[in-house]
Design an enzyme around this catalytic site. Structure first.
Site, PDB file in Angstrom:
ATOM      1  N   SER A   3      60.464  19.976   2.915  1.00 42.43           N
ATOM      2  CA  SER A   3      61.602  20.568   2.407  1.00 42.43           C
ATOM      3  C   SER A   3      62.688  19.443   1.433  1.00 42.43           C
ATOM      4  CB  SER A   3      62.522  21.152   3.513  1.00 42.43           C
ATOM      5  OG  SER A   3      63.523  22.027   2.983  1.00 42.43           O
ATOM      6  N   ASP A  57      57.647  30.927  -0.191  1.00 41.08           N
ATOM      7  CA  ASP A  57      58.741  30.030   0.461  1.00 41.08           C
ATOM      8  C   ASP A  57      59.981  30.425  -0.016  1.00 41.08           C
ATOM      9  OD1 ASP A  57      60.459  27.790   1.093  1.00 41.08           O
ATOM     10  OD2 ASP A  57      58.655  26.584   1.544  1.00 41.08           O
ATOM     11  N   HIS A  84      58.580  29.022   5.414  1.00 41.84           N
ATOM     12  CA  HIS A  84      59.234  27.543   4.565  1.00 41.84           C
ATOM     13  C   HIS A  84      58.549  26.552   5.122  1.00 41.84           C
ATOM     14  CE1 HIS A  84      61.606  24.853   2.770  1.00 41.84           C
ATOM     15  NE2 HIS A  84      62.316  24.285   3.831  1.00 41.84           N
TER      16      HIS A  84
END
Length: 527
Positions: free
Chosen positions: A236, A468, A496
Site C-alpha cells: 500500500s 483493489d 487490497h
C-alpha cells in the site's frame, strides 16, 4: 471521517495493514476502475541523492544499535537516531523504534528484509511482530533477518498526536455529507480542530515526517544493519516509501516488492478521486457476492449491483437523519459517518464480507449498529477503552506534507462533487468532502507529484490487484512503467494487496524473486 489511507485495517479484519493519504481515504489510505494505465500528471522526476554519505551524516550511519529483548518471543528491539532535519543534521534528532527477528536457517543468509504495511501511519513493528515475522513464508524467514522500523511520527517512533480519544470520537462522527451551510461549517471546524491539535502537540516533528525523510531514515538503517543493499517488502503506502527509496538510492536498491502500488505522479485530488472509484469497483464486487446469499439485507438474487448501491445509500441517508443504538459503552450511536467507514473497512479484504453482511443485517433489520461500529473502530484502530492508535494522526501528517492539498476550501469540493459521485455513487460525496482535510494543515507541504524512475536500480517487482479498493490497479501499471527496472505482477481478484492472501501463484512468484532475485516474465498474471 476518512483520510486517504492505504493499507488494510488491522485487528479484527485479517492480519494487518494500513492505508492512503492526503484526505479521503486513505492510502489509505487510501482507483480508477479502468483497465488502462493511469497517465502520469507531471514531468517532474525524483532525483537521486549523491552516492557519498555527507560528512555531517556520518555519525548516524556509523551508530551501533543496542539490541534488547522486547517482550515478544524471538524478536529484538532497538532505538536508532536520525536527524530531524536532513538539511540541518546538527539541530536535533528523531528516535526511531526498530525490531527484528533473526534468520532461522537453513540456507545462506541474505541479509535483512525490511517490511512496511502502509498507511501512512501503520506500525511496521506491529506488522512485523504480529504477522510478517511469523507468517511470511518459512523459506523467506529462513534466509532473511526480518526487520521493521516505525517511520518518524508513527507508533513507537515519536508519534504525531492530534486529538484525545474523546475528541477523536467526535471527529470520526462528523457528518461528511453536509446538507447545508451549517453542516459544512461544522465539517470545516472539525478539520481545523484536528489540524490545530496536530500543530499544538507536535509542532517541530510535523514539518519533518515526509516520505522522503522516512526513506532517508531507511538508508541509515540499511547501513547500521550492515547491508550493502536494501531488501524490502512494502504494501500500500509502503510501495510509495519503497519506490522513493529506490529513486533516492538506485544503486542501493536490492530486491524490492511493492505490493498494492501508489502512483507518485498524481495530484492529491486525482489520487482521491481514483481511489473513490476503486472503492466503487470493490463495492460492486461485494454487491454481486452479497445478493447470492440469503442473508444479504441489500437485495436478492435479482438485484443489480447498482440497485444494491442505491439501497445502501438510502440506508446511509436514513442514518444521517436518525442514528441508531450501537451498544457502545461511551454512548456513541451509529450515524452515517461511522456506518460508511464500517462498510469501507470491509472492502479491503473479501474475507470480511460475511462479517459486513451480518453487520448490515443487524443495523438495517434489528436497529443494532454494533457490528458496523466494530468495523469502523477496527479501521480507525480504536480500542475498547476509547483510545486510538496514532494511525489517523500520522496518516494526515504525512499526506499533507507529501502533496499540496486536494482542495483549498468547500467551494472547490462542491465543484468536484459530480466527478466524485460519478466515480462512486455510494461513497463519492463523503470521500470528496473528506479530501478537504489538508486545506487547513498548520505546516506547508514540502512534496509535489513526481515520477519515480530509479535509473540504474536492480529489478523491482510491482504488484497490482485488479479490484483493489484502496490502491487501484492502474496505479500499479503506472508505477511499473515509470520505474526503469520495474516489472508488473498482476493478481486478478479482490481485496487490497496480494502477497500472503491465498494465491499460490502470487506467493511463489514473489518468494522466487526475494530468494533468487529473479522477477517474473513480463505480463505475468495470477488469480
Amino acid at each position: 471521517m476518512h483520510m486517504r489511507r492505504t493499507s488494510r485495517p488491522s485487528r479484527s479484519l485479517r492480519r494487518s495493514g494500513v492505508l492512503l493519504a492526503s484526505a479521503a481515504l486513505l492510502i489509505s489510505a487510501c482507483s480508477s476502475g479502468s483497465s488502462t494505465t493511469t497517465a502520469a500528471s507531471t514531468s517532474a522526476v525524483l532525483t537521486a541523492l549523491p552516492r557519498a554519505t555527507p560528512t555531517a551524516l556520518s555519525p548516524y550511519y556509523e551508530q551501533k544499535l543496542n539490541w534488547r529483548s522486547c517482550g515478544v518471543p524471538g524478536f529484538e528491539c532497538a532505538t536508532m537516531k536520525a536527524p530531524r532535519d536532513y538539511a540541518k543534521p546538527g539541530e536535533g534528532d528523531v528516535r526511531l523504534a526498530v525490531s527484528r527477528k533473526k534468520a532461522t536457517g537453513p540456507g545462506k543468509p541474505l541479509g535483512s528484509l525490511l517490511v512496511n504495511p502502509g498507511g501512512p501511519g501503520g506500525s511496521a513493528i506491529g506488522y512485523l511482530q504480529a504477522y510478517a515475522g511469523i507468517g511470511y513464508p518459512a523459506e523467506v524467514r529462513a534466509r532473511y533477518d526480518m526487520v521493521a522500523v516505525d517511520p518518524r511520527g508513527v507508533a513507537r517512533s515519536e508519534p504525531v498526536e492530534c486529538l484525545t480519544g474523546r475528541e477523536m470520537d467526535a471527529y470520526t462522527q462528523t457528518d461528511t455529507t453536509p446538507d447545508d451551510g451549517r453542516e459544512t461549517d461544522q465539517l470545516v471546524g472539525a478539520f481545523k480542530k484536528f489540524a490545530e491539535g496536530c500543530g499544538a502537540h507536535s509542532p517541530e516533528l510535523l514539518r519533518h515526517v515526509s516520505t522522503v525523510e522516512a526513506a532517508r531514515d531507511m538508508d541509515i538503517l540499511r547501513a547500521v544493519l550492515g547491508d550493502k543493499k536494501l531488501n524490502y517488502v512494502g504494501a500500500s503506502y509502503g510501495t510509495f516509501l519503497g519506490a522513493t527509496y529506490a529513486g533516492l538510492y538506485p544503486d542501493r536498491a536490492g530486491r524490492l516488492v511493492l505490493d498494492g502500488a501508489l502512483d507518485p505522479s498524481l495530484t492529491a485530488r486525482k489520487l482521491n478521486e481514483e481511489q473513490t472509484a476503486g472503492f466503487e469497483t470493490a463495492f460492486q464486487s461485494f454487491a454481486k457476492d452479497c445478493v447470492r446469499h440469503s442473508d444479504c439485507p441489500l437485495g436478492d438474487a435479482g438485484t443489480s449491483p447498482d440497485q444494491v448501491g442505491r439501497n445502501l445509500k438510502a440506508f446511509f441517508q436514513q442514518l444521517d437523519k436518525t442514528p441508531i443504538p450501537a451498544g457502545d459503552a461511551d454512548g456513541r450511536k451509529l450515524g452515517e459517518a461511522l456506518a460508511t467507514t464500517g462498510v469501507i473497512a470491509a472492502m479491503y479484504d473479501e474475507t470480511a464480507w460475511p462479517q459486513l453482511r451480518d453487520a448490515l443485517t443487524s443495523a438495517m433489520k434489528q436497529n443494532d449498529g454494533a457490528g458496523l461500529l466494530a468495523l469502523s473502530d477496527s479501521y480507525y484502530e480504536r480500542d475498547a477503552d476509547g483510545q486510538y492508535a496514532n494511525l489517523m494522526s500520522a496518516n494526515a501528517a504525512v499526506n499533507c506534507l507529501d502533496l499540496p492539498a486536494a482542495f483549498s476550501g468547500p467551494d472547490q469540493v462542491q465543484e468536484s462533487l459530480p466527478a466524485f459521485e460519478k466515480a462512486s455513487p455510494v461513497f463519492g460525496e463523503g470521500l470528496a468532502w473528506a479530501s478537504l482535510n489538508c486545506a487547513y494543515w498548520p505546516v506547508k507541504n514540502t512534496g509535489e507529484p513526481h515520477r519515480i524512475e530509479a535509473k540504474g536500480a536492480a529489478p523491482i517487482l510491482v504488484v497490482g490487484t485488479t479490484r483493489d479498493p484502496a490502491t487501484p490497479y492502474p496505479w500499479a501499471q503506472s508505477l511499473a512503467s515509470q520505474l526503469s527496472s520495474g516489472t508488473l505482477l498482476t493478481y486478478v481478484g479482490d481485496g487490497h494487496t496480494a502477497y500472503g492472501r491465498g494465491s499460490s501463484c502470487i506467493d511463489s512468484t514473489i518468494n522466487r524473486y526475494l530468494l533468487q532475485g529473479t522477477p517474473p516474465q513480463k505480463g505475468k498474471r495470477c488469480s
